[in-house]
Design a protein around this motif. Structure first.
Motif, PDB file in Angstrom:
ATOM      1  N   ALA A   1       0.827  -1.209   0.000  1.00  0.00           N
ATOM      2  CA  ALA A   1       0.000   0.000   0.000  1.00  0.00           C
ATOM      3  C   ALA A   1       0.862   1.260   0.000  1.00  0.00           C
ATOM      4  O   ALA A   1       0.570   2.224  -0.715  1.00  0.00           O
TER       5      ALA A   1
ATOM      6  N   MET B   1       0.996   4.057  -2.892  1.00  0.00           N
ATOM      7  CA  MET B   1       0.786   5.456  -2.550  1.00  0.00           C
ATOM      8  C   MET B   1       1.936   6.329  -3.046  1.00  0.00           C
ATOM      9  O   MET B   1       1.720   7.407  -3.597  1.00  0.00           O
ATOM     10  N   ASN B   2       3.168   5.881  -2.860  1.00  0.00           N
ATOM     11  CA  ASN B   2       4.324   6.658  -3.303  1.00  0.00           C
ATOM     12  C   ASN B   2       4.366   6.806  -4.821  1.00  0.00           C
ATOM     13  O   ASN B   2       4.668   7.887  -5.331  1.00  0.00           O
TER      14      ASN B   2
ATOM     15  N   THR C   1       1.631   9.278  -5.721  1.00  0.00           N
ATOM     16  CA  THR C   1       2.029  10.640  -5.375  1.00  0.00           C
ATOM     17  C   THR C   1       3.034  11.187  -6.373  1.00  0.00           C
ATOM     18  O   THR C   1       2.946  12.346  -6.796  1.00  0.00           O
TER      19      THR C   1
END
Length: 129
Positions: A20, A24-25, A28
């Motif tokens: 996760a 997410m990284n 982003t």
């Protein structure tokens, strides 16, 4: 143990959190690249400043979350009382932050709009009066 059985077990614990965080990284990074490309240097600078402000304000949320986790770990039979207290504190902090942002928005808008007309090498302080 066959790989088909091991994968759900890995993803249910720390492996799931790691996946996760990785997603997410990557998301982003892609969002930042698209925003920089679509907005251009001036607008992206204002957007990046706003995102940094949100990141700093997020520290308040992390403090409340950490305090709640510590209290629940110390008194597991008081989960409902701790949850109620956390909810009350969260609402108060949220209202204070929202009011602060509303009060500060005219000055930040004036400052960000005046930097667009500044010469390229001038400092932000000389333009924000």
């Amino acid at each position: 143990m066959p790989p088909a059985i091991r994968l759900p077990r890995v993803l249910s614990g720390a492996g799931g959190i790691a996946v996760a965080v990785l997603v997410m990284n990557v998301g982003t990074y892609a969002f930042t690249m698209l925003a920089a490309r679509l907005l251009g240097p001036g607008e992206y600078g204002a957007f990046a400043a706003l995102m940094a402000l949100i990141l700093v304000i997020g520290v308040l949320q992390l403090g409340v979350q950490t305090a709640a986790a510590r209290r629940i770990a110390a008194e597991p039979d008081q989960v409902d009382a701790v949850a109620g207290a956390v909810l009350r504190v969260s609402w108060r902090v949220g209202l204070v932050v929202a009011a602060s942002m509303l009060l500060l928005s005219p000055s930040s808008t004036r400052c960000s709009s005046s930097t667009a007309s500044c010469p390229p090498r001038s400092s932000r302080q000389s333009c924000c009066r």
